[in-house]
Design an enzyme around this catalytic site. Structure first.
Site, PDB file in Angstrom:
ATOM      1  N   HIS A 255      33.281 -11.315  29.557  1.00  0.00           N
ATOM      2  CA  HIS A 255      34.164 -10.737  28.417  1.00  0.00           C
ATOM      3  C   HIS A 255      35.548 -11.734  28.551  1.00  0.00           C
ATOM      4  CE1 HIS A 255      31.811  -7.565  26.735  1.00  0.00           C
ATOM      5  NE2 HIS A 255      31.871  -7.140  28.057  1.00  0.00           N
TER       6      HIS A 255
ATOM      7  N   ASN B 172      21.379  -9.378  22.828  1.00  0.00           N
ATOM      8  CA  ASN B 172      22.672  -9.011  22.039  1.00  0.00           C
ATOM      9  C   ASN B 172      23.490  -9.889  21.924  1.00  0.00           C
ATOM     10  OD1 ASN B 172      23.402  -8.994  24.938  1.00  0.00           O
ATOM     11  ND2 ASN B 172      24.703  -7.270  24.628  1.00  0.00           N
TER      12      ASN B 172
ATOM     13  N   HIS C 160      18.397 -10.039  34.416  1.00  0.00           N
ATOM     14  CA  HIS C 160      19.336  -9.426  33.391  1.00  0.00           C
ATOM     15  C   HIS C 160      20.722 -10.201  33.138  1.00  0.00           C
ATOM     16  CE1 HIS C 160      20.417  -5.112  31.692  1.00  0.00           C
ATOM     17  NE2 HIS C 160      21.135  -6.247  30.931  1.00  0.00           N
TER      18      HIS C 160
ATOM     19  N   HIS D  51      23.877 -11.848  30.215  1.00  0.00           N
ATOM     20  CA  HIS D  51      24.358 -12.004  28.874  1.00  0.00           C
ATOM     21  C   HIS D  51      24.776 -13.256  29.051  1.00  0.00           C
ATOM     22  CE1 HIS D  51      23.551  -7.740  27.741  1.00  0.00           C
ATOM     23  NE2 HIS D  51      23.904  -7.608  29.134  1.00  0.00           N
TER      24      HIS D  51
ATOM     25  N   HIS E 145      17.185   0.058  28.097  1.00  0.00           N
ATOM     26  CA  HIS E 145      18.378   0.611  28.664  1.00  0.00           C
ATOM     27  C   HIS E 145      18.584   1.703  28.287  1.00  0.00           C
ATOM     28  CE1 HIS E 145      23.037  -0.044  27.893  1.00  0.00           C
ATOM     29  NE2 HIS E 145      22.764   0.862  27.418  1.00  0.00           N
TER      30      HIS E 145
ATOM     31  N   ASP F  30      18.854  -4.086  24.972  1.00  0.00           N
ATOM     32  CA  ASP F  30      19.658  -3.646  25.909  1.00  0.00           C
ATOM     33  C   ASP F  30      21.264  -3.718  25.485  1.00  0.00           C
ATOM     34  OD1 ASP F  30      20.902  -3.620  28.661  1.00  0.00           O
ATOM     35  OD2 ASP F  30      21.666  -5.382  28.335  1.00  0.00           O
TER      36      ASP F  30
ATOM     37  N   ASP G  57      23.184  -8.161  35.565  1.00  0.00           N
ATOM     38  CA  ASP G  57      23.916  -7.485  34.448  1.00  0.00           C
ATOM     39  C   ASP G  57      25.252  -8.428  34.150  1.00  0.00           C
ATOM     40  OD1 ASP G  57      24.327  -6.545  31.947  1.00  0.00           O
ATOM     41  OD2 ASP G  57      24.603  -4.575  32.835  1.00  0.00           O
TER      42      ASP G  57
END
Lengths: 312, 428
Positions: B309, B94, B60, B62, B179, B152, B305
């Site tokens: 950012h 996503n 998991h 991103h 999720h 997710d 996860d």
């Protein structure tokens, strides 16, 4: 004495001694507010900015007058809350104001913690004039000053705060401040409007207004926002008023000399009946007067930090 | 091209190895494991005093590519993963556009082949655009290379669509990852609902928002008899519910992340946006329950996860700050420091949760050092102590609440398909 921090972000962060110091200074300032000649040189050469991302009448006016009574230069910045999301960031706005030579920035913002973010990023002192649901420290200070005027001190007093505690920054600041000065705060409100684990702060939480009112020395009603009804937090203003409205009959449960307060603006006939608002025990107008004194005290204390530090 | 890894403490759950052995790698495959392996010509890695594990597998993360390359891209994301000891990572859909069609899957896999330094496995969206309305082309996603499907970041509000997603995906033998979040209960919440949210005046997200959805997925998995994987479990009751479902024979697996067994809601004090994550950091009793779930096997996977950012998305008011934290470069040391060192789990259990199970649940054929398997390995020193420094991260983003944490466990080598990508703690 000086405050530990350059900013006033909340009463949660202050010690009892610091709160008392502000309140004692405010007592002196009140002499100026009530005198015929409202002009002192305390803030001569200082620049005060109000930066409001939410509407306000009394808080903003009272800060502006406080600055003007003490000869500061003051200016206002109004930003609609929508510009927060799409426009300039808070930090960028703050830095711009900072670079124009401001000494104190007074901020009101719909998001909790915004003043803390601003304070970390600018040189000027920051005063929190209300942030989201977090704190409204100057309101609580003026509330405490008003109570001390009448009762001498907060020590041992039972203070009932009634209404929407969940969303109320006034309630939070009063809980921190009053508890630190030795009062027992009791709250009551619809259970959908009580924040979780509130009793861990030392507050007594009741589900009926009657229980909270018994033997109270001070009763404070909070403004109920009509939009909460749409979110399903209570069914109607009518039902709210029936179970949590403060009228003369209900107030008989409190002490005979109990003081009635409200941070304003009041929804007449909802939180308080008109009879209660206009009664002798109501201190709503004194609260407003003390608001100017408290804000003068804070501007004075925060702007003289540098000179006090230099002497030390 | 041959490489010998000499004298390390090898752990491989699948082939039941837990002792000091040599490993010989040839042409990207593991060809021999044993004592004093004969060796001529090639690279020798001396691993005495270190653990040699199957390369870590992250179920998991991103990677933000395509669409948000200012936060991370496939190159920087895989470099960050390699530095953290990961050799295979599964990235969530996503992105912008969402991974809801085969073209995006192929974009990611081909870009990963060119620019990535670890194996990248895309996870497709359950619904088109992750909108929760219509199923995406799950069969095509699978054949293009997606290893699982998930919406997710956004829960599937519609229970009927979730049931259809389970049924439909079972045709293609592709894992469904949920999720779990009831958005009505989340409302405008930005952190865990409890004492800290009350004190900070922030709107809370009740644990029930997660637990209600976990319950729904467990019920649907039992009803359809189709497996479901629950992403980032964060609460005590979620763990209990999953434990109960497993005891009923429901085919459910789940993961948690390092921040759920190391931090509580108190990390948000002072409006610390680095601690803002979804699901939110919970309470001490939840942390203890997560650890208990890891110990007794209720929780199958430790996933990162990894959610990079930009600092401009964190250096704002708490309510509008982005959710998530980077995780590749802290997951292993945090797991060692908070789980292995205190004796909650053994090194073998760590290998199960960070290598074997994620590989099995995603059907990757990784997470093992068996002879003949591709040479994905991680060599770590679990005793080396250091202070986490976000400025040393290889990720484009530095949003971690763990900066300054004293941890144990350093990645010395990461080897992907026989290629050394991290050597002596240095990313090549």
């Amino acid at each position: 004495m000086i405050l530990k921090s350059k900013d006033l972000l909340g009463l949660k962060e202050l010690t009892a001694e610091e709160i008392e110091y502000i309140l004692n200074t405010a007592k002196t300032m009140k002499l100026i507010v009530t005198s015929k000649n409202k002009k002192t040189p305390h803030l001569q050469g200082k620049s005060i900015i109000t930066l409001f991302y939410e509407n306000s009448t009394r808080t903003r006016l009272s800060f502006e007058l406080a600055a003007k009574y003490m000869s500061a230069s003051s200016a206002n910045v109004s930003a609609s809350s929508s510009s927060v999301a799409k426009g300039e960031t808070l930090i960028d706005t703050g830095k711009t104001i900072d670079m124009m030579g401001s000494d104190v920035v007074i901020i009101r913002h719909p998001m909790s913690g915004a003043p803390h973010l601003l304070a970390k990023n600018i040189e000027a002192s920051v005063i929190n004039a209300g942030d989201g649901m977090n704190e409204h420290p100057t309101q609580a200070l003026l509330d405490m000053l008003t109570i001390i005027d009448k009762k001498g001190s907060l020590e041992g007093l039972k203070i009932a705060i009634i209404g929407d505690i969940y969303h109320s920054r006034v309630a939070r600041s009063n809980i921190w401040g009053m508890t630190k000065l030795g009062a027992q705060v009791c709250v009551a409100g619809p259970s959908t409007l009580l924040p979780p684990d509130l009793e861990k702060t030392g507050v007594k939480v009741f589900s009926t207004v009657q229980e909270a009112l018994i033997d109270a020395d001070v009763v404070m009603g909070l403004r109920i926002q009509l939009e909460r009804q749409k979110k399903g937090l209570f069914p109607s203003i009518r039902e709210y008023s029936r179970f949590f409205g403060l009228d003369k009959k209900r107030l008989k449960l409190a002490k005979d000399d109990a003081l009635i307060m409200h941070p304003g603006p009041v929804n007449r006939g909802v939180e308080l009946s008109s009879g209660v608002i206009d009664s002798e025990r109501s201190l709503i107008n004194e609260q407003v007067q003390n608001g100017v004194a408290v804000r003068m005290a804070l501007l004075y204390i925060l702007t003289r930090r540098d000179s006090v530090e230099n002497i030390n | 091209m041959r490489t010998l890894i000499k004298g390390g403490h090898v752990i491989d759950v699948k082939s039941n190895i837990n002792e000091c052995l040599d490993i010989l790698i040839e042409d990207g495959k593991i060809v021999e494991i044993g004592k004093d392996v004969e060796f001529v010509n090639g690279d020798i890695i001396y691993a005495e005093g270190k653990y040699v594990l199957p390369g870590l597998v992250d179920a998991h993360c991103h990677l933000r590519d395509p669409g948000q390359e200012y936060k991370e891209d496939i190159e920087t994301g895989t470099r960050s993963a390699a530095k953290g000891g990961f050799t295979s990572i599964a990235c969530m859909p996503n992105t912008e556009p969402v991974i809801d069609n085969q073209a995006i899957v192929k974009y990611i896999t081909s870009k990963a082949k060119q620019e990535g330094i670890v194996n990248v496995y895309p996870i497709g969206a359950i619904s088109k655009g992750q909108k929760g309305e219509e199923l995406s082309e799950i069969g095509e996603l699978k054949f293009a290379g997606a290893v699982a499907i998930s919406d997710d970041g956004k829960p599937l509000r519609n229970s009927a669509l979730m049931k259809k997603a389970l049924l439909y995906s079972s045709m293609f033998d592709i894992t469904v990852i949920s999720h779990c979040e009831d958005l009505e209960l989340v409302d405008e919440g930005t952190m865990n609902e409890g004492y800290t949210s009350t004190v900070l005046g922030l709107k809370g997200i009740p644990a029930a928002a997660e637990e209600i959805m976990v319950s729904r997925e467990l019920i649907l998995a039992e009803y359809t008899k189709i497996p479901v994987h629950i992403a980032h479990v964060s609460t005590e009751l979620s763990v209990d519910l999953i434990r109960h479902a497993k005891s009923r024979g429901v085919n459910v697996t789940c993961e948690t992340c390092p921040h759920y067994f190391t931090l509580t809601e108190e990390a948000c004090e002072g409006f610390n946006t680095l601690a803002k994550v979804n699901p939110p950091l919970r309470t001490q009793k939840d942390v203890e329950a997560i650890i208990e779930g890891l110990k007794d096997g209720t929780i199958d996977i430790i996933a990162t996860d990894h959610a990079p950012h930009h600092q401009d998305e964190k250096n704002v008011e708490f309510a509008i700050a982005a959710n998530g934290m980077v995780g590749f470069e802290t997951a292993l040391p945090l797991s060692i420091t908070y789980l292995v060192k205190p004796g909650h789990i053994t090194m073998e259990q760590l290998v199960e949760k960070m290598c074997v199970n994620p590989s099995k649940i995603l059907g990757l054929n990784k997470g093992s050092l068996e002879i003949g398997s591709s040479a994905d390995l991680t060599i770590i020193d679990i005793d080396e102590e250091y202070v986490v420094d976000i400025n040393q991260f290889s990720s484009k983003s530095k949003n971690s609440p763990f900066d300054g944490f004293k941890v144990q466990g350093a990645v010395y080598y990461t080897i992907v398909n026989g290629n050394v990508v991290v050597r002596e703690k240095v990313l090549l």
